[in-house]
Design a protein around this motif. Sequence first.
Motif, short mmCIF file in Angstrom:
data_model
loop_
_atom_site.label_atom_id
_atom_site.label_comp_id
_atom_site.label_asym_id
_atom_site.label_seq_id
_atom_site.Cartn_x
_atom_site.Cartn_y
_atom_site.Cartn_z
N GLY A 212 145.51 77.58 78.94
CA GLY A 212 146.54 78.18 79.77
C GLY A 212 145.94 79.27 80.64
O GLY A 212 144.76 79.62 80.51
N TRP A 213 146.77 79.82 81.53
CA TRP A 213 146.25 80.85 82.43
C TRP A 213 147.39 81.71 82.95
O TRP A 213 148.43 81.21 83.34
N ASP A 214 147.15 83.02 82.93
CA ASP A 214 148.13 83.99 83.42
C ASP A 214 147.55 84.66 84.66
O ASP A 214 146.58 85.43 84.56
N VAL A 215 148.12 84.38 85.82
CA VAL A 215 147.57 84.90 87.08
C VAL A 215 147.77 86.41 87.20
O VAL A 215 147.19 87.04 88.09
N ASN A 216 148.55 86.99 86.31
CA ASN A 216 148.79 88.43 86.35
C ASN A 216 147.93 89.20 85.35
O ASN A 216 148.06 90.43 85.25
N ASP A 217 147.08 88.51 84.62
CA ASP A 217 146.31 89.15 83.56
C ASP A 217 144.82 89.17 83.90
O ASP A 217 144.13 88.16 83.74
N ALA A 218 144.34 90.31 84.35
CA ALA A 218 142.91 90.45 84.70
C ALA A 218 142.06 90.85 83.50
O ALA A 218 140.83 90.89 83.60
N LEU A 219 142.69 91.12 82.36
CA LEU A 219 141.97 91.67 81.22
C LEU A 219 140.88 90.74 80.66
O LEU A 219 139.77 91.21 80.38
N PRO A 220 141.13 89.43 80.48
CA PRO A 220 140.06 88.58 79.96
C PRO A 220 138.81 88.60 80.83
O PRO A 220 137.68 88.64 80.32
N THR A 221 139.00 88.57 82.15
CA THR A 221 137.86 88.61 83.06
C THR A 221 137.15 89.95 82.96
O THR A 221 135.91 90.02 82.93
N ALA A 222 137.92 91.03 82.90
CA ALA A 222 137.33 92.36 82.81
C ALA A 222 136.53 92.53 81.52
O ALA A 222 135.47 93.17 81.51
#
Length: 252
Positions: A212-222
Motif C-alpha cells: 500500500g501507499w500513503d501519498v501524505n506520509d513522508a515518514l517512511p522515506t525520511a
Amino acid sequence: MLLEGKKLLVTGVLMDSSIAFHVAKIAQEQGAEVVLTSFGRTMKITSAIARRLPQTPPIVELDVTSPDDLAALPDRVREHVPHLDGVLHSIGFAPPGAFNFMEATWEDVATAVHVSAYSLAALAKAALPLMSAGGSVVGLTFDARFAWPVYDWMGVAKAAFESTNRYLARDLGPKGIRCNIVAAGPIRTTAAKSIPGFERFEQEWGTRAPLGWDVNDALPTARACAALLSDWFPATTGEMVHVDGGFHAMGV
C-alpha cells in the motif's frame, strides 16, 4: 541514538509535510545537529517551517545554481558547525515547459538538468571541504528507469541524477564518503504539486504497491534517508533504495 553527535546539512525544507522536513526532524530526535539551506524568496518560508522542528536550526544561504553560493558554503556552514557528517540533497525543479516532452525547449531542459541533476555533484563538491571519512551524501529521486506519464524531461533529469550518484560514489569512495539515493513513491510535496497531472501517480500507486501507499506520509522515506546518513550502512554506496511500498517490483 542513530545519529548521535552528527552534523548534517539538509536542503529543501519548504513545507512541514516535505521529506526534507521529516529528515531534519528525525535527525534532531536521533541526536544530530542540523543546518538547513534556503535562498531568495524561499528563505522566509524555510525560516517559518524551521520553527516547527524540535529545535530551530540555523539556515545558510544556498542557491545550488550559484557558483558564489557554492564557493561560500563551507564558510557559511562553519559559522554554525565545525564540520559535516552528512548532506541531504532534496532539490528539484523544472519549468512548466519541461513537462511536455516533444515541445520542451533546450532552455527548459537545461534548467531541469542543472537544478535537478548537476546540483547533486555541485552540492557534494561544495560540502567536501567540511566532510571526512565516514561522511554520507543522500539524495532523493523518483525512479527514472521508466518513462512515466507526465514526468517527461524531469524524468530525464532524474535519470541523470541517478547516474550522477553512481559517479560520485566512484570518486568520493576513496575519501571514505558514501553516496546513495532513495527512490520514493509519490508524496504530496512542493515539487509534486508543480507537476501537472501528478495525481495520476497517486491514483495508481496505492492499488499496485503490495504494502500500500500513503501519498501524505513522508515518514517512511525520511527514515530511510536518516538510516543512510547514519553509520549503519558503512559499506553501501552508489545505491538506490526504494521506499515505494514495493511498487517498483510489480508487473502489470
